[in-house]
Design an enzyme around this catalytic site. Structure first.
Site, PDB file in Angstrom:
ATOM      1  N   TYR A  17       0.831  -1.197   0.000  1.00  0.00           N
ATOM      2  CA  TYR A  17       0.000   0.000   0.000  1.00  0.00           C
ATOM      3  C   TYR A  17       0.866   1.249   0.000  1.00  0.00           C
ATOM      4  O   TYR A  17       0.804   2.066   0.914  1.00  0.00           O
ATOM      5  CB  TYR A  17      -0.967  -0.018   1.185  1.00  0.00           C
ATOM      6  CG  TYR A  17      -2.016  -1.075   1.003  1.00  0.00           C
ATOM      7  CD1 TYR A  17      -3.138  -0.819   0.228  1.00  0.00           C
ATOM      8  CD2 TYR A  17      -1.853  -2.336   1.546  1.00  0.00           C
ATOM      9  CE1 TYR A  17      -4.094  -1.794   0.007  1.00  0.00           C
ATOM     10  CE2 TYR A  17      -2.794  -3.323   1.337  1.00  0.00           C
ATOM     11  CZ  TYR A  17      -3.910  -3.049   0.562  1.00  0.00           C
ATOM     12  OH  TYR A  17      -4.836  -4.005   0.347  1.00  0.00           O
ATOM     13  N   TYR A 144     -12.081  -7.772   6.335  1.00  0.00           N
ATOM     14  CA  TYR A 144     -10.928  -7.768   5.427  1.00  0.00           C
ATOM     15  C   TYR A 144     -10.534  -9.215   5.155  1.00  0.00           C
ATOM     16  O   TYR A 144     -10.348  -9.998   6.091  1.00  0.00           O
ATOM     17  CB  TYR A 144      -9.727  -7.011   6.027  1.00  0.00           C
ATOM     18  CG  TYR A 144      -8.520  -7.097   5.118  1.00  0.00           C
ATOM     19  CD1 TYR A 144      -8.455  -6.323   3.965  1.00  0.00           C
ATOM     20  CD2 TYR A 144      -7.499  -8.004   5.364  1.00  0.00           C
ATOM     21  CE1 TYR A 144      -7.380  -6.433   3.085  1.00  0.00           C
ATOM     22  CE2 TYR A 144      -6.414  -8.124   4.487  1.00  0.00           C
ATOM     23  CZ  TYR A 144      -6.374  -7.335   3.348  1.00  0.00           C
ATOM     24  OH  TYR A 144      -5.326  -7.461   2.480  1.00  0.00           O
ATOM     25  N   ASP A 245     -12.750 -16.816   8.461  1.00  0.00           N
ATOM     26  CA  ASP A 245     -11.389 -16.396   8.104  1.00  0.00           C
ATOM     27  C   ASP A 245     -10.622 -16.140   9.399  1.00  0.00           C
ATOM     28  O   ASP A 245     -10.792 -15.087  10.029  1.00  0.00           O
ATOM     29  CB  ASP A 245     -11.491 -15.141   7.228  1.00  0.00           C
ATOM     30  CG  ASP A 245     -10.120 -14.555   6.872  1.00  0.00           C
ATOM     31  OD1 ASP A 245      -9.111 -15.018   7.437  1.00  0.00           O
ATOM     32  OD2 ASP A 245     -10.092 -13.634   6.038  1.00  0.00           O
ATOM     33  N   LYS A 274      -0.970 -16.442   8.033  1.00  0.00           N
ATOM     34  CA  LYS A 274      -0.162 -15.594   8.911  1.00  0.00           C
ATOM     35  C   LYS A 274       0.669 -16.368   9.936  1.00  0.00           C
ATOM     36  O   LYS A 274       1.732 -16.857   9.590  1.00  0.00           O
ATOM     37  CB  LYS A 274      -1.053 -14.523   9.536  1.00  0.00           C
ATOM     38  CG  LYS A 274      -1.522 -13.526   8.464  1.00  0.00           C
ATOM     39  CD  LYS A 274      -1.968 -12.196   9.016  1.00  0.00           C
ATOM     40  CE  LYS A 274      -1.986 -11.131   7.946  1.00  0.00           C
ATOM     41  NZ  LYS A 274      -3.302 -10.734   7.508  1.00  0.00           N
TER      42      LYS A 274
HETATM   43  C1  PLP Z   1      -3.878 -10.806   6.166  1.00  0.00           C
HETATM   44  C2  PLP Z   1      -5.249 -11.339   6.010  1.00  0.00           C
HETATM   45  C3  PLP Z   1      -5.671 -11.940   4.826  1.00  0.00           C
HETATM   46  C4  PLP Z   1      -4.783 -12.014   3.582  1.00  0.00           C
HETATM   47  O1  PLP Z   1      -3.644 -12.780   3.801  1.00  0.00           O
HETATM   48  P1  PLP Z   1      -2.354 -12.558   2.834  1.00  0.00           P
HETATM   49  O2  PLP Z   1      -1.419 -13.627   3.288  1.00  0.00           O
HETATM   50  O3  PLP Z   1      -1.874 -11.170   3.113  1.00  0.00           O
HETATM   51  O4  PLP Z   1      -2.815 -12.737   1.446  1.00  0.00           O
HETATM   52  C5  PLP Z   1      -6.947 -12.448   4.767  1.00  0.00           C
HETATM   53  N1  PLP Z   1      -7.779 -12.385   5.830  1.00  0.00           N
HETATM   54  C6  PLP Z   1      -7.401 -11.827   6.996  1.00  0.00           C
HETATM   55  C7  PLP Z   1      -8.355 -11.798   8.145  1.00  0.00           C
HETATM   56  C8  PLP Z   1      -6.138 -11.265   7.132  1.00  0.00           C
HETATM   57  O5  PLP Z   1      -5.774 -10.680   8.277  1.00  0.00           O
END
Ligand code: PLP
Length: 425
Positions: A17, A144, A245, A274
Site C-alpha cells: 500500500y 478484510y 477467516d 499468517k
Molecule cells: C492478512 C489477512 C488476509 C490475507 O492474507 P495474505 O497472506 O496477506 O494474502 C486475509 N484475511 C485476513 C483476516 C487477514 O488478516
C-alpha cells in the site's frame, strides 16, 4: 550502505500500500532476534507488530531455524501433484488435530488471499455438486479478507481498500457490521440485517463469510462470542455454509487457539495463514469437513478446481509444523493472558485523552483508536526514535506483539507508544 539501500529502494521497489518515489521513510532491517529488529545503523527496535500477526515466537528462533535447516538439506520444494511428503502430512495431522473436530480435510495454499479465493470456490463447488447454483456470498461490513479479486469482493465495500475496483468485482451481499464489544450481550436484533438478507436471497447464497471475534485490517474491531454463535445458528437455519477467516486470529492471538472457540462453534470452512508458519514463510491452509469434501468429489467435475504451483511447499510445511509444536509446548495461554494485562495497563494512560476515541484490548491485541488519522510521515520516525516498531493505519495505532515478549519489553513497548502519541498528537 544504508544510503544505498534506501535510495534504490525508494526509486525502484514497491512496498505494501505504497507509492514509488515518495519521501515516506522506510527503515532498513538487517537482522532480527527474539522480539527485536536491528536496523542497518545499529539501532534496535522492540517489535510491536509480530510482522502483521505472524511472528508469534519472535525472530531467529533456534528450534524454528533447525527445522528449516533440516528440511532444506532434504528438499526445499517438490510439486504436490501426484506426490506427497512428510512435512505436508505432519502438518496436515496437526491441523486436523488442533482445529474443531468436524474439520478433517486440509487444502494448502500459498497465502491468505489465495486461500480465501479457494474457500469461495470450495463453497460454490459444494453447491454445484448438490445441483444448486449458488454463487453469492453474504458477509458483514468492516471485514478484510485479502487483496485478490475474490477476497476483495467480500472486504468492506467502503473502507475496504478496494473501492477503486468495485465495478469489476462480483456483487455480494453486505449485512451490518457486528456490534462492537467482546463483552456485549448479543440479541436477535444484532442479527436482523444478516437474517434479512438470508430471508430475501438465501437460496442464492453459498456461504456467510466473516472473521470471527476480531475484524482485523477492516478496523481492528472486536465482537461478542454470542453474536458469532447466532451467526452459526442462522447459517444452519437457512442451510448456508459458514466460512470463517482466522488468518489473523488463528494460533492463540485472541486467547483461544482459534477465535471460533470463544463461541464454541465450528465453521464449514476455516482459513488459516499468517502465524501458521510462525512468521517464517508464506503459507495458508483451509480446513473443511469430510461431508463437504466428499460432496465436491461426488459432483461434477469430481475434483476441487484449484492447485497452486507451490502448494504445500515442504519448507513452509516444515516451518508450520515446527511452529505448531513450539506453540503447543509453550505456556501460550499464560503468555497471551499476561500480554493482555500488560497491554491494558500500558495503554491505559492515553485512554482518556481527547484525541483518543477508544483503547481496547483482547488477548495479545491492543488498539488505540484515534479520532483523526495519524500523519505517517511524522509518527513513523518518532516510533523508531523511541525504540519501538509500530505501524499504524488510518486512525488505528495497534499492537500485536510476539507471544514471547517479556513483561519488561512489553512495558517498554507500550511506554514507547504512549510517549510517541503524546509527542505527535
Ligand atoms: C492478512 C489477512 C488476509 C490475507 O492474507 P495474505 O497472506 O496477506 O494474502 C486475509 N484475511 C485476513 C483476516 C487477514 O488478516
Amino acid at each position: 550502505m544504508t544510503e544505498d539501500l534506501t535510495t534504490f529502494d525508494r526509486d525502484h521497489i514497491w512496498h505494501p500500500y505504497n507509492a514509488i518515489g515518495t519521501d515516506l521513510p522506510v527503515f532498513p532491517v538487517v537482522s532480527a532476534e527474539g522480539v527485536r529488529l536491528r536496523l542497518a545503523d545499529g539501532r534496535e527496535l522492540i517489535d510491536g507488530m509480530a510482522s502483521w500477526w505472524c511472528a508469534i515466537h519472535g525472530y531467529n528462533h533456534p528450534q524454528m531455524n533447525r527445522a528449516l535447516e533440516g528440511q532444506l538439506g532434504r528438499m526445499a520444494h517438490v510439486m504436490f501433484g501426484g506426490l506427497t511428503h512428510p512435512p505436508a502430512v505432519e502438518l496436515g495431522r496437526q491441523l486436523v488435530e488442533i482445529t474443531p473436530p468436524s474439520l478433517e480435510v486440509v487444502f494448502f495454499a500459498d497465502s491468505g488471499s489465495v486461500s480465501m479465493e479457494a474457500a469461495l470456490k470450495m463453497a460454490v463447488q459444494y453447491w454445484h455438486a448438490r445441483g444448486e447454483k449458488r454463487q453469492r456470498f453474504l458477509t458483514v461490513r468492516g471485514g478484510y479478507h485479502g487483496d485478490t479479486f475474490g477476497a476483495m469482493s467480500v472486504c468492506d465495500p467502503v473502507n475496504g481498500m478496494h473501492t477503486l475496483f468495485s465495478d469489476m468485482l462480483p456483487k455480494h451481499l453486505f449485512a451490518d457490521a457486528p456490534p462492537a464489544g467482546f463483552e456485549r450481550p448479543s440479541t436477535d436484533a444484532d442479527l436482523a440485517s444478516l437474517r434479512g438478507h438470508l430471508e430475501a436471497q438465501g437460496r442464492e447464497i453459498a456461504a456467510v463469510v466473516m472473521e470471527p471475534i476480531v475484524q482485523g485490517a477492516g478496523g481492528m474491531r472486536f465482537h461478542a462470542p454470542g453474536y458469532l454463535r447466532r451467526v452459526r445458528e442462522l447459517c444452519d437455519e437457512f442451510g448456508v455454509l459458514l466460512v470463517l477467516d482466522e488468518i489473523a486470529t488463528g494460533f492463540g492471538r485472541t486467547g483461544r487457539l482459534f477465535a471460533c472457540e470463544h463461541a464454541g462453534i465450528e465453521p464449514d470452512i476455516l482459513a488459516l495463514g499468517k502465524a501458521l508458519t510462525g512468521g517464517y514463510m508464506t503459507l495458508a491452509a483451509l480446513l473443511t469437513s469430510r461431508h463437504l469434501a466428499h460432496t465436491i468429489g461426488q459432483g461434477e467435475p469430481g475434483l476441487f478446481m484449484h492447485g497452486p504451483t507451490f502448494m504445500a511447499n515442504p519448507l513452509a510445511c516444515a516451518a508450520a509444523a515446527a511452529s505448531i509444536r513450539l506453540l503447543l509446548e509453550s505456556p501460550w495461554r499464560q503468555r497471551v493472558a499476561a500480554i493482555e494485562q500488560g497491554l491494558k495497563q500500558g495503554l491505559a494512560p492515553c485512554a482518556d485523552w481527547p484525541q483518543v476515541k477508544e483503547v481496547r484490548v483482547l488477548g495479545a491485541i491492543g488498539v488505540v483508536e484515534l479520532h483523526q488519522p495519524v500523519d505517517m510521515a511524522v509518527i513513523q520516525p518518532r516510533f523508531v526514535e523511541n525504540g519501538v516498531w509500530v505501524r499504524p493505519f488510518g486512525r488505528l495505532v495497534y499492537l500485536m506483539p510476539p507471544f514471547v515478549m517479556s513483561p519488561e519489553d512489553l512495558a517498554a513497548l507500550t511506554a514507547g507508544v504512549v510517549k510517541t502519541l503524546d509527542e505527535v498528537l
